[in-house]
Scaffold this motif. Structure first.
Motif, PDB file in Angstrom:
ATOM      1  N   CYS A 189     106.602  73.133 -25.517  1.00  0.00           N
ATOM      2  CA  CYS A 189     105.442  73.362 -26.383  1.00  0.00           C
ATOM      3  C   CYS A 189     104.565  72.117 -26.462  1.00  0.00           C
ATOM      4  O   CYS A 189     103.337  72.191 -26.340  1.00  0.00           O
ATOM      5  N   VAL A 190     105.214  70.966 -26.661  1.00  0.00           N
ATOM      6  CA  VAL A 190     104.472  69.714 -26.802  1.00  0.00           C
ATOM      7  C   VAL A 190     103.887  69.277 -25.461  1.00  0.00           C
ATOM      8  O   VAL A 190     102.707  68.903 -25.361  1.00  0.00           O
ATOM      9  N   LEU A 191     104.693  69.365 -24.398  1.00  0.00           N
ATOM     10  CA  LEU A 191     104.252  68.872 -23.099  1.00  0.00           C
ATOM     11  C   LEU A 191     103.159  69.736 -22.486  1.00  0.00           C
ATOM     12  O   LEU A 191     102.249  69.221 -21.834  1.00  0.00           O
ATOM     13  N   ILE A 192     103.224  71.055 -22.684  1.00  0.00           N
ATOM     14  CA  ILE A 192     102.184  71.936 -22.133  1.00  0.00           C
ATOM     15  C   ILE A 192     100.826  71.581 -22.716  1.00  0.00           C
ATOM     16  O   ILE A 192      99.822  71.479 -22.003  1.00  0.00           O
ATOM     17  N   VAL A 193     100.796  71.375 -24.042  1.00  0.00           N
ATOM     18  CA  VAL A 193      99.533  70.999 -24.684  1.00  0.00           C
ATOM     19  C   VAL A 193      99.088  69.621 -24.182  1.00  0.00           C
ATOM     20  O   VAL A 193      97.915  69.403 -23.870  1.00  0.00           O
ATOM     21  N   GLY A 194     100.040  68.678 -24.096  1.00  0.00           N
ATOM     22  CA  GLY A 194      99.693  67.330 -23.632  1.00  0.00           C
ATOM     23  C   GLY A 194      99.159  67.328 -22.216  1.00  0.00           C
ATOM     24  O   GLY A 194      98.158  66.665 -21.911  1.00  0.00           O
ATOM     25  N   ILE A 195      99.808  68.076 -21.321  1.00  0.00           N
ATOM     26  CA  ILE A 195      99.362  68.155 -19.927  1.00  0.00           C
ATOM     27  C   ILE A 195      97.984  68.806 -19.845  1.00  0.00           C
ATOM     28  O   ILE A 195      97.106  68.358 -19.099  1.00  0.00           O
ATOM     29  N   ALA A 196      97.795  69.876 -20.634  1.00  0.00           N
ATOM     30  CA  ALA A 196      96.492  70.563 -20.642  1.00  0.00           C
ATOM     31  C   ALA A 196      95.387  69.620 -21.102  1.00  0.00           C
ATOM     32  O   ALA A 196      94.296  69.586 -20.517  1.00  0.00           O
ATOM     33  N   VAL A 197      95.675  68.835 -22.144  1.00  0.00           N
ATOM     34  CA  VAL A 197      94.679  67.882 -22.662  1.00  0.00           C
ATOM     35  C   VAL A 197      94.326  66.860 -21.582  1.00  0.00           C
ATOM     36  O   VAL A 197      93.145  66.535 -21.381  1.00  0.00           O
ATOM     37  N   LEU A 198      95.334  66.357 -20.871  1.00  0.00           N
ATOM     38  CA  LEU A 198      95.083  65.365 -19.828  1.00  0.00           C
ATOM     39  C   LEU A 198      94.283  65.962 -18.668  1.00  0.00           C
ATOM     40  O   LEU A 198      93.341  65.346 -18.155  1.00  0.00           O
ATOM     41  N   ILE A 199      94.666  67.160 -18.237  1.00  0.00           N
ATOM     42  CA  ILE A 199      93.951  67.804 -17.129  1.00  0.00           C
ATOM     43  C   ILE A 199      92.505  68.101 -17.516  1.00  0.00           C
ATOM     44  O   ILE A 199      91.567  67.848 -16.749  1.00  0.00           O
ATOM     45  N   PHE A 200      92.320  68.624 -18.730  1.00  0.00           N
ATOM     46  CA  PHE A 200      90.973  68.968 -19.176  1.00  0.00           C
ATOM     47  C   PHE A 200      90.122  67.731 -19.403  1.00  0.00           C
ATOM     48  O   PHE A 200      88.891  67.817 -19.406  1.00  0.00           O
ATOM     49  N   SER A 201      90.770  66.579 -19.619  1.00  0.00           N
ATOM     50  CA  SER A 201      89.986  65.349 -19.778  1.00  0.00           C
ATOM     51  C   SER A 201      89.233  65.018 -18.486  1.00  0.00           C
ATOM     52  O   SER A 201      88.164  64.411 -18.523  1.00  0.00           O
ATOM     53  N   ILE A 202      89.784  65.442 -17.341  1.00  0.00           N
ATOM     54  CA  ILE A 202      89.083  65.235 -16.060  1.00  0.00           C
ATOM     55  C   ILE A 202      87.795  66.053 -16.041  1.00  0.00           C
ATOM     56  O   ILE A 202      86.737  65.580 -15.621  1.00  0.00           O
ATOM     57  N   ALA A 203      87.896  67.317 -16.525  1.00  0.00           N
ATOM     58  CA  ALA A 203      86.707  68.182 -16.580  1.00  0.00           C
ATOM     59  C   ALA A 203      85.653  67.597 -17.520  1.00  0.00           C
ATOM     60  O   ALA A 203      84.450  67.619 -17.220  1.00  0.00           O
ATOM     61  N   VAL A 204      86.116  67.072 -18.665  1.00  0.00           N
ATOM     62  CA  VAL A 204      85.176  66.482 -19.626  1.00  0.00           C
ATOM     63  C   VAL A 204      84.533  65.226 -19.028  1.00  0.00           C
ATOM     64  O   VAL A 204      83.335  64.989 -19.208  1.00  0.00           O
ATOM     65  N   LEU A 205      85.313  64.426 -18.309  1.00  0.00           N
ATOM     66  CA  LEU A 205      84.775  63.226 -17.665  1.00  0.00           C
ATOM     67  C   LEU A 205      83.720  63.607 -16.631  1.00  0.00           C
ATOM     68  O   LEU A 205      82.647  62.984 -16.558  1.00  0.00           O
ATOM     69  N   LEU A 206      84.000  64.637 -15.841  1.00  0.00           N
ATOM     70  CA  LEU A 206      83.014  65.103 -14.864  1.00  0.00           C
ATOM     71  C   LEU A 206      81.751  65.600 -15.559  1.00  0.00           C
ATOM     72  O   LEU A 206      80.631  65.354 -15.098  1.00  0.00           O
ATOM     73  N   GLY A 207      81.949  66.305 -16.693  1.00  0.00           N
ATOM     74  CA  GLY A 207      80.795  66.767 -17.468  1.00  0.00           C
ATOM     75  C   GLY A 207      79.947  65.615 -17.960  1.00  0.00           C
ATOM     76  O   GLY A 207      78.709  65.682 -17.947  1.00  0.00           O
ATOM     77  N   SER A 208      80.618  64.535 -18.375  1.00  0.00           N
ATOM     78  CA  SER A 208      79.890  63.352 -18.844  1.00  0.00           C
ATOM     79  C   SER A 208      79.108  62.707 -17.707  1.00  0.00           C
ATOM     80  O   SER A 208      77.931  62.345 -17.873  1.00  0.00           O
ATOM     81  N   VAL A 209      79.744  62.566 -16.537  1.00  0.00           N
ATOM     82  CA  VAL A 209      79.077  61.954 -15.381  1.00  0.00           C
ATOM     83  C   VAL A 209      77.870  62.786 -14.958  1.00  0.00           C
ATOM     84  O   VAL A 209      76.786  62.252 -14.694  1.00  0.00           O
ATOM     85  N   ILE A 210      78.063  64.108 -14.907  1.00  0.00           N
ATOM     86  CA  ILE A 210      76.957  65.002 -14.519  1.00  0.00           C
ATOM     87  C   ILE A 210      75.806  64.898 -15.516  1.00  0.00           C
ATOM     88  O   ILE A 210      74.632  64.833 -15.133  1.00  0.00           O
ATOM     89  N   SER A 211      76.135  64.875 -16.806  1.00  0.00           N
ATOM     90  CA  SER A 211      75.097  64.815 -17.835  1.00  0.00           C
ATOM     91  C   SER A 211      74.333  63.495 -17.796  1.00  0.00           C
ATOM     92  O   SER A 211      73.100  63.478 -17.902  1.00  0.00           O
ATOM     93  N   LEU A 212      75.055  62.384 -17.654  1.00  0.00           N
ATOM     94  CA  LEU A 212      74.393  61.082 -17.589  1.00  0.00           C
ATOM     95  C   LEU A 212      73.527  60.978 -16.325  1.00  0.00           C
ATOM     96  O   LEU A 212      72.440  60.396 -16.362  1.00  0.00           O
TER      97      LEU A 212
END
Length: 234
Positions: A189-212
């Protein structure tokens, strides 16, 4: 703006739309696993009650990402470079928070052996008071039915085997002891959420780069338009 500019704007818009989907997924995961952990709160060792913080933090993170993605779409449509710049900077902050939450998920249960010992004590207390405490009966039945296990050491634990040790509407009985399965379930339960947060952080980082990048693109075009004066007959 010309045809090429419209393509760029369209790509940025859909990138923000995808980011909103990331936020919705993270929000859903946070809510789901928060409920799952709260259902088992009586068997989670007291020293480890803080593991529920990970899915709880995922809920506002997902909500913020959704809201920010909506503002990003607005900035893309209105072509306000300053607005898009702020949006990209905020996404960078969110990435930092996501990385912190994801890493914490892997560090919360560092001593697995101690966690399992404390969990066994808590489970023994719950199963021992199965007939005496209604809340314990509920949680023991939930554990046995959901994880397909029976007692702390298998079917031999019970003098009269409860219905929750049987597969629904069949005579198939679960013979696996519960402690190992509960330990694995809580960790997942804890690790699935943690892994999802880490993976999705890549998407958010890409979103930031694209926006800037888009904000810089808008500023360049705005400066260019300022220097190009219309013909005198306009």
């Amino acid at each position: 703006m010309g045809w090429d500019d419209d393509v760029v704007k369209c790509l940025v818009f859909w990138a923000n739309f995808f980011l909103a989907l990331v936020g919705i997924t993270l929000l859903s995961l946070g809510i789901t696993y928060k409920i799952n952990l709260e259902e088992l709160i009586y068997v989670i060792p007291k020293d480890y009650h803080h593991i529920i913080v990970i899915p709880i933090l995922a809920i506002p993170l997902g909500s913020i990402i959704i809201a920010i993605a909506v503002f990003g779409c607005y900035g893309c449509i209105t072509e306000k470079s300053n607005f898009v710049t702020v949006y990209g900077a905020v996404l960078l902050i969110i990435v930092t928070v996501q990385l912190a939450v994801g890493i914490c998920a892997f560090l919360l249960i560092r001593d697995r052996q101690k966690f399992d010992r404390d969990l066994n004590v808590a489970l023994s207390e719950v199963f021992r008071n199965y007939e005496n405490v209604y809340e314990y009966k509920e949680i023991a039945d939930l554990i046995q039915h959901r994880l397909k296990c029976c007692g702390t050491n298998g079917t031999s634990y019970w003098a009269v085997i409860p219905k929750s040790c049987y597969e629904t509407d069949t005579k198939i009985i679960y013979d696996q002891p519960c402690p190992r399965l509960v330990s694995g379930y809580l960790n997942r339960c804890v690790l699935i959420v943690g892994i999802a947060v880490l993976i999705f952080s890549i998407a958010v980082l890409l979103g930031s780069v694209i926006s800037l990048s888009f904000a810089r693109y808008l500023k360049v075009h705005q400066r260019r338009d300022q220097y190009i004066s219309p013909p005198f007959w306009w």
